[in-house]
Design an enzyme around this catalytic site. Structure first.
Site, PDB file in Angstrom:
ATOM      1  N   ASN A 392     -12.673  14.518  22.131  1.00 18.61           N
ATOM      2  CA  ASN A 392     -11.494  13.665  22.241  1.00 18.61           C
ATOM      3  C   ASN A 392     -11.382  13.024  23.628  1.00 18.61           C
ATOM      4  O   ASN A 392     -11.734  11.860  23.798  1.00 18.61           O
ATOM      5  CB  ASN A 392     -10.240  14.479  21.897  1.00 18.61           C
ATOM      6  CG  ASN A 392      -9.028  13.596  21.649  1.00 18.61           C
ATOM      7  OD1 ASN A 392      -9.040  12.418  21.963  1.00 18.61           O
ATOM      8  ND2 ASN A 392      -7.979  14.155  21.082  1.00 18.61           N
ATOM      9  N   ASP A 393     -10.943  13.802  24.611  1.00 23.93           N
ATOM     10  CA  ASP A 393     -10.711  13.206  25.929  1.00 23.93           C
ATOM     11  C   ASP A 393     -11.970  12.567  26.523  1.00 23.93           C
ATOM     12  O   ASP A 393     -11.887  11.571  27.225  1.00 23.93           O
ATOM     13  CB  ASP A 393     -10.176  14.280  26.894  1.00 23.93           C
ATOM     14  CG  ASP A 393      -8.781  14.751  26.481  1.00 23.93           C
ATOM     15  OD1 ASP A 393      -8.053  13.945  25.873  1.00 23.93           O
ATOM     16  OD2 ASP A 393      -8.439  15.909  26.766  1.00 23.93           O
ATOM     17  N   VAL A 394     -13.143  13.144  26.224  1.00 21.55           N
ATOM     18  CA  VAL A 394     -14.373  12.641  26.854  1.00 21.55           C
ATOM     19  C   VAL A 394     -14.840  11.314  26.272  1.00 21.55           C
ATOM     20  O   VAL A 394     -15.810  10.739  26.742  1.00 21.55           O
ATOM     21  CB  VAL A 394     -15.521  13.681  26.763  1.00 21.55           C
ATOM     22  CG1 VAL A 394     -15.143  14.962  27.474  1.00 21.55           C
ATOM     23  CG2 VAL A 394     -15.916  13.950  25.325  1.00 21.55           C
TER      24      VAL A 394
END
Lengths: 466, 94
Positions: A392-394
């Site tokens: 997700n964040d990456v």
């Protein structure tokens, strides 16, 4: 005899160095680990002939119990549980260092009386401090990874002053022990406070920051071994510990860079700017943004079928869903259709450095299909389909183009540059950083909802029928 | 231990840190997990100190502490090397 012992210790030190050197390639890595373990065996055997070692019953008991537990753990642990395993092993190493420092302290008191030279006392105090912090810190890290302790960022008022106070107390007590080595209670006090400090230092660290915490504790376990070497005046322990200490520090730095955060920021807990309020507000705003396009297995299969190049981006969600074998099946079916499949691995994907690589290796994905971020990031614009599994964040483009985002500046995989991005996720929930992912709302993004393992298996079946 | 002896040990420590940095920067990211578990096993070298304490002639508090340390360190060493080998076995090229 002493001379022979020292020569063997030197040989063991060299074997450790060569062992790590061989880890520079997967081809020689296994051999390297064998060399390193041979060094350890030599060190243990020659120590049994040390003039100080006169009784063997406790040694045999200790070796048998330890070896049985260690071997059992090594055989039983699933690959998804590797971060916990390493965390736990770090802890045992640290605990051993602390106990050896105490044992040596009492031994000196019993044999030469309450006069210990300052240089020795300093090393004993440091050994107890680092060993104890490593021990309890690692146990907490293990608990968090195993789900026994909350994986959330834990914050309470007065947290940092309390830690600072405890550290100062340890240092003051340390100076008192150095000045008067007969103060046994004081050294025990140092041990207890250091154990508490280990708990308090790791407790605030959130789940997705575990790669940093585990690396740092790995480094501590090395330093603790070095400190034991100082106490025993043994160069081999100092060298071995220093190698591990350096290893842990380098991994810590890589992990911090992968998140664009300072070590201080991670250790102090949480994304500083991403307060709970901010995250909720951002999530709320995005919830009304709409415009999310979702696909089912059949549609997704058709998109894959039409592609020539596919990059798969795995994240922690793949580990949670144990979907690595399903991902391997997906790779196989795509390759059987002549599609070029590669994997892009973000440095902080998962819960420890290299976590995704080990899981995919377990699923028999060849390691030359796995690419580090810097080696594959320029290829996304020429890629037909990117498949994001549990990351997700990456892959959040906000890190690149939204200066107000808490993850702004973090290096990400530029998956949004690909022609089509298919994201497999259970829901639209926010990632660890507590921010929603604008990627999900991009025109070239398709959401494929469902548990990773089930969803990918369905996709593979659809692809086989095409 | 005299202060100058401590200094000599610090020499070794500092130089070994440099060697460590040189070696570890060459380890590819794909092997970072085995690197951690393998280096972790090396940090179980404390087992040497545990053996020296657990094997003391007279039974004292040092023996008990040494025994517990020995169990911990042996778990660290045996578990670390075995699990690293288990992982490295899986890394295959096409």
């Amino acid at each position: 005899m002493q001379t022979i012992t020292y020569i063997v210790y030197l040989i063991a030190s060299i074997l450790f160095i060569f062992g790590i050197k061989r880890l520079s390639s997967p081809k020689t890595a296994r051999q390297g680990n064998m060399l390193s373990s041979l060094g350890m065996l030599l060190a243990v055997v020659v120590t049994l002939f040390d003039q100080r070692v006169l009784t063997f019953e406790y040694i045999i008991i200790g070796l048998i119990i330890g070896a049985a537990i260690g071997a059992l753990m090594a055989v039983k642990v699933p690959m998804t549980g590797m971060p916990q395993m390493v965390g736990l092993l770090n802890g045992f190493g640290g605990g051993a260092s602390m106990l050896v420092a105490f044992a040596e302290y009492y031994h000196i008191l019993n044999t030469t009386g309450p006069v210990i030279q300052a240089a020795t006392s300093v090393t004993i105090v440091l050994s107890v401090l680092i060993g104890a912090v490593t021990f309890t810190g690692s146990l907490i890290a293990f608990g968090k990874l195993q789900g026994l302790v909350t994986g959330k960022v834990v914050k309470y008022p007065g947290q940092h002053p309390l830690n600072a106070l405890l550290l100062v107390a340890v240092l003051v007590a340390g100076v008192m022990v150095i000045l008067d080595p007969s103060k046994t209670d004081m050294l025990i006090g140092i041990g207890i406070v250091s154990l508490i400090l280990g708990v308090l230092l790791v407790l605030p660290i959130g789940g997705a920051d575990m790669p940093v915490a585990i690396s740092l504790l790995n480094s501590y376990s090395g330093l603790a071994a070095s400190m034991t070497g100082f106490v025993l005046q043994n160069n081999m322990l100092i060298i071995a510990g220093a190698l591990v200490g350096a290893s842990g520090i380098i991994l810590t730095i890589i992990m911090c860079k992968g998140m664009n955060r300072s070590l201080m920021n991670v250790v102090l807990g949480g994304w500083e700017t991403a307060g709970a309020g901010g995250a909720a507000a951002a999530g709320g705003a995005d919830a009304h943004k709409g415009d999310v396009k979702s696909v089912d297995a059949e549609e997704a299969a058709m998109i894959f079928d039409a592609a020539q190049s596919v990059i798969i981006v795995p994240g922690y969600g793949m580990a949670v869903a144990q979907a690595q074998h399903a991902v391997r099946d997906l790779m196989n079916v795509l390759e059987s259709k002549g599609i070029n499949v590669r994997f892009a691995i973000h440095p902080v994907a998962g819960r420890m450095p290299g976590h995704m690589n080990v899981l995919l290796a377990e699923a028999q994905v060849p390691y030359d299909k796995l690419y580090a971020m810097e080696d594959i990031n320029d290829d996304f614009p020429n890629t037909d389909v990117v498949f994001v599994v549990g990351a997700n964040d990456v892959v959040n483009p906000a890190a690149r183009n939204d200066p107000s985002s808490p993850i702004y500046g973090m290096p990400i995989l530029n998956v949004d540059y690909a022609k089509t991005v298919i994201v497999n996720k259970r829901s639209l929930n926010v990632g660890y950083a507590g921010i929603s992912n604008e990627l999900f709302y991009y025109p070239n993004t398709l959401m494929y909802f469902g548990d990773a393992k089930e969803a990918i298996n369905k996709l593979v079946n659809e692809l086989k029928e095409l | 231990m005299e202060a100058h002896e401590l200094i000599m040990l610090i020499y070794v420590f500092v130089l070994a840190i440099f060697v460590g940095f040189e070696l570890i920067t060459k380890v590819p990211p794909t092997l970072h997990t085995p690197l951690m578990s393998g280096s972790n096993a090396i940090s179980g070298i404390t087992i040497v100190g545990a053996l020296l304490s657990a094997g003391l002639e007279e039974f004292t508090i040092s023996t008990i502490l040494g025994l517990i340390a020995l169990i911990f360190a042996t778990i660290n060493v045996v578990g670390g090397y075995l699990v690293t080998d288990r992982m490295l076995k899986m890394f295959k090229k096409k």
